[in-house]
Design a protein around this motif. Structure first.
Motif, mmCIF file in Angstrom:
data_model
loop_
_atom_site.group_PDB
_atom_site.id
_atom_site.type_symbol
_atom_site.label_atom_id
_atom_site.label_comp_id
_atom_site.label_asym_id
_atom_site.label_seq_id
_atom_site.Cartn_x
_atom_site.Cartn_y
_atom_site.Cartn_z
ATOM 1 N N LEU A 1 -38.975 -15.305 68.137
ATOM 2 C CA LEU A 1 -38.237 -15.298 66.871
ATOM 3 C C LEU A 1 -36.953 -16.122 66.919
ATOM 4 C CD1 LEU A 1 -38.527 -11.537 65.853
ATOM 5 C CD2 LEU A 1 -39.785 -13.474 64.893
ATOM 6 N N ILE A 2 -36.458 -16.387 68.108
ATOM 7 C CA ILE A 2 -35.191 -17.112 68.262
ATOM 8 C C ILE A 2 -35.441 -18.601 68.090
ATOM 9 C CG2 ILE A 2 -33.252 -17.595 69.798
ATOM 10 C CD1 ILE A 2 -33.995 -14.942 71.249
ATOM 11 N N LYS A 3 -34.680 -19.213 67.197
ATOM 12 C CA LYS A 3 -34.860 -20.638 66.917
ATOM 13 C C LYS A 3 -34.601 -21.460 68.177
ATOM 14 C CE LYS A 3 -33.711 -22.770 63.043
ATOM 15 N NZ LYS A 3 -32.864 -23.273 61.951
ATOM 16 N N GLN A 4 -35.548 -22.329 68.486
ATOM 17 C CA GLN A 4 -35.422 -23.251 69.612
ATOM 18 C C GLN A 4 -35.537 -24.665 69.065
ATOM 19 O OE1 GLN A 4 -34.886 -22.267 72.878
ATOM 20 N NE2 GLN A 4 -34.681 -20.239 71.969
ATOM 21 N N ILE B 1 -48.262 -12.763 70.305
ATOM 22 C CA ILE B 1 -47.995 -13.141 71.690
ATOM 23 C C ILE B 1 -49.284 -13.560 72.377
ATOM 24 C CG2 ILE B 1 -47.115 -12.314 73.914
ATOM 25 C CD1 ILE B 1 -45.038 -12.608 71.562
ATOM 26 N N LYS B 2 -50.295 -12.726 72.302
ATOM 27 C CA LYS B 2 -51.559 -12.980 72.997
ATOM 28 C C LYS B 2 -52.280 -14.209 72.442
ATOM 29 C CE LYS B 2 -54.689 -11.744 75.980
ATOM 30 N NZ LYS B 2 -54.465 -11.847 77.395
ATOM 31 N N LEU B 3 -52.263 -14.374 71.125
ATOM 32 C CA LEU B 3 -52.988 -15.468 70.484
ATOM 33 C C LEU B 3 -52.103 -16.686 70.227
ATOM 34 C CD1 LEU B 3 -55.018 -13.340 67.930
ATOM 35 C CD2 LEU B 3 -55.733 -14.137 70.194
ATOM 36 N N ASN B 4 -50.843 -16.617 70.674
ATOM 37 C CA ASN B 4 -49.870 -17.701 70.508
ATOM 38 C C ASN B 4 -49.762 -18.146 69.045
ATOM 39 O OD1 ASN B 4 -47.861 -19.290 71.522
ATOM 40 N ND2 ASN B 4 -49.217 -20.993 72.014
ATOM 41 N N ILE B 5 -49.647 -17.167 68.168
ATOM 42 C CA ILE B 5 -49.497 -17.426 66.740
ATOM 43 C C ILE B 5 -48.043 -17.797 66.468
ATOM 44 C CG2 ILE B 5 -49.575 -16.381 64.435
ATOM 45 C CD1 ILE B 5 -51.795 -14.530 65.551
ATOM 46 N N PRO B 6 -47.797 -18.922 65.813
ATOM 47 C CA PRO B 6 -46.407 -19.311 65.536
ATOM 48 C C PRO B 6 -45.743 -18.325 64.571
ATOM 49 C CG PRO B 6 -47.950 -20.952 64.663
ATOM 50 C CD PRO B 6 -48.757 -19.890 65.322
ATOM 51 N N LEU B 7 -44.500 -18.020 64.847
ATOM 52 C CA LEU B 7 -43.714 -17.125 64.000
ATOM 53 C C LEU B 7 -42.544 -17.900 63.413
ATOM 54 C CD1 LEU B 7 -43.486 -14.066 66.416
ATOM 55 C CD2 LEU B 7 -44.986 -14.297 64.453
ATOM 56 N N GLU B 8 -42.057 -17.419 62.286
ATOM 57 C CA GLU B 8 -40.848 -18.014 61.740
ATOM 58 C C GLU B 8 -39.703 -17.760 62.709
ATOM 59 O OE1 GLU B 8 -38.137 -17.909 57.697
ATOM 60 O OE2 GLU B 8 -40.114 -16.993 57.699
ATOM 61 N N ILE C 1 -28.160 -8.630 71.711
ATOM 62 C CA ILE C 1 -28.904 -7.404 71.999
ATOM 63 C C ILE C 1 -27.934 -6.283 72.317
ATOM 64 C CG2 ILE C 1 -30.941 -8.642 72.789
ATOM 65 C CD1 ILE C 1 -30.179 -7.904 75.632
ATOM 66 N N PHE C 2 -28.300 -5.097 71.888
ATOM 67 C CA PHE C 2 -27.506 -3.898 72.117
ATOM 68 C C PHE C 2 -28.361 -2.880 72.846
ATOM 69 C CE2 PHE C 2 -26.037 -5.825 68.200
ATOM 70 C CZ PHE C 2 -24.670 -5.886 68.391
ATOM 71 N N GLY C 3 -27.725 -2.071 73.626
ATOM 72 C CA GLY C 3 -28.456 -1.005 74.291
ATOM 73 C C GLY C 3 -27.692 -0.480 75.487
ATOM 74 N N ASP C 4 -28.252 0.511 76.096
ATOM 75 C CA ASP C 4 -27.657 1.147 77.271
ATOM 76 C C ASP C 4 -28.788 1.472 78.245
ATOM 77 O OD1 ASP C 4 -26.382 2.685 79.175
ATOM 78 O OD2 ASP C 4 -25.462 4.054 77.737
ATOM 79 N N VAL D 1 -30.764 -13.449 65.787
ATOM 80 C CA VAL D 1 -31.669 -12.324 65.988
ATOM 81 C C VAL D 1 -30.873 -11.204 66.636
ATOM 82 C CG1 VAL D 1 -33.755 -11.507 67.158
ATOM 83 C CG2 VAL D 1 -33.663 -13.843 66.258
ATOM 84 N N PHE D 2 -30.912 -10.029 66.025
ATOM 85 C CA PHE D 2 -30.221 -8.862 66.553
ATOM 86 C C PHE D 2 -31.253 -7.838 66.998
ATOM 87 C CE2 PHE D 2 -27.445 -10.868 63.496
ATOM 88 C CZ PHE D 2 -26.237 -10.905 64.163
ATOM 89 N N VAL D 3 -31.057 -7.292 68.201
ATOM 90 C CA VAL D 3 -31.976 -6.302 68.753
ATOM 91 C C VAL D 3 -31.163 -5.082 69.156
ATOM 92 C CG1 VAL D 3 -33.664 -5.799 70.547
ATOM 93 C CG2 VAL D 3 -33.482 -8.119 69.632
ATOM 94 N N ASP D 4 -31.511 -3.933 68.617
ATOM 95 C CA ASP D 4 -30.847 -2.688 68.985
ATOM 96 C C ASP D 4 -31.782 -1.887 69.882
ATOM 97 O OD1 ASP D 4 -28.924 -0.728 69.111
ATOM 98 O OD2 ASP D 4 -29.354 0.104 67.130
ATOM 99 N N GLU D 5 -31.214 -1.094 70.766
ATOM 100 C CA GLU D 5 -31.972 -0.277 71.723
ATOM 101 C C GLU D 5 -32.889 -1.150 72.581
ATOM 102 O OE1 GLU D 5 -31.090 2.745 72.143
ATOM 103 O OE2 GLU D 5 -29.993 3.072 70.283
ATOM 104 N N ALA D 6 -32.345 -2.257 73.075
ATOM 105 C CA ALA D 6 -33.131 -3.217 73.854
ATOM 106 C C ALA D 6 -33.672 -2.628 75.148
ATOM 107 C CB ALA D 6 -32.287 -4.448 74.165
ATOM 108 N N GLN D 7 -33.068 -1.569 75.635
ATOM 109 C CA GLN D 7 -33.560 -0.947 76.868
ATOM 110 C C GLN D 7 -34.938 -0.328 76.687
ATOM 111 O OE1 GLN D 7 -31.077 0.400 75.050
ATOM 112 N NE2 GLN D 7 -31.603 2.529 74.685
#
Length: 135
Positions: free
Chosen positions: A82-85, A51-58, A103-106, A63-69
Motif C-alpha cells: 500500500l505504500i507508494k514506491q 499478496i499470493k496472486l501479486n494483485i496490484p493495489l492502489e 506504525i503504532f503499537g507496543d 499509510v498509518f498502522v495501529d496495533e502493528a504488533q
C-alpha cells in the motif's frame, strides 16, 4: 443457543476432543463451500489474495498502522504493497517520492500470536523502509 445445544449433543455421544475437531472441520468446510457457491471471499482472503496472486493495489502517500504488533506476515506484506514506491527512473524528480508509513503499537501488548502475529513486525518495517523508531 442452537450452537451450544448442538455442541452438547455431539459431545455426549463420543469423547469431547474428537467431536469438537469433527464439528470444527464441518463448520470450516461448510463455510468454504458457501463462499465458493456464492463466489465470495472472506476478510482473510482480502488480505491473502493480493499478496499470493501479486494483485496490484492502489498505493498511498501516507499509510498509518495501529496495533502493528498484532500483524501477521500477510498483513505486513499487504501494508508494504500500500505504500507508494516511486520508480527508480522517477526518483530524480521532486514530485515523485516514496510514501510514508507510520506504525503504532507496543510489542509488550502482542495478543494475537495464536493468529500468527509476527513479533518482529516493528523490526521488519524499520529494516525494509529504512525507518526511524521513536521511543
Amino acid at each position: 443457543m442452537v450452537f451450544i445445544i448442538l455442541l452438547f449433543i455431539i459431545c455426549i455421544t463420543q469423547p469431547f476432543t474428537i467431536n469438537l475437531y469433527i464439528f470444527i472441520n464441518h463448520i470450516i468446510f461448510g463455510l468454504d463451500a458457501s463462499l465458493r457457491q456464492t463466489k465470495s471471499i472472506d476478510f482473510d482472503d482480502m488480505i491473502y489474495f493480493p499478496i499470493k496472486l501479486n494483485i496490484p493495489l492502489e498505493q498511498y502517500d501516507n499509510v498509518f498502522v495501529d496495533e502493528a504488533q498484532d500483524l501477521n506476515p500477510a498483513q505486513i506484506e499487504f501494508v508494504f504493497k500500500l505504500i507508494k514506491q516511486s520508480d527508480s527512473s522517477k526518483r530524480k524528480s521532486k514530485n515523485n517520492k516514496n510514501g510514508r508509513c507510520i506504525i503504532f503499537g507496543d510489542v509488550n501488548q502482542a495478543i494475537y500470536l495464536f493468529r500468527n502475529a509476527d513479533a518482529d513486525a516493528f523490526i521488519k518495517f524499520k529494516e525494509r523502509l529504512n525507518a526511524t523508531a521513536l521511543p
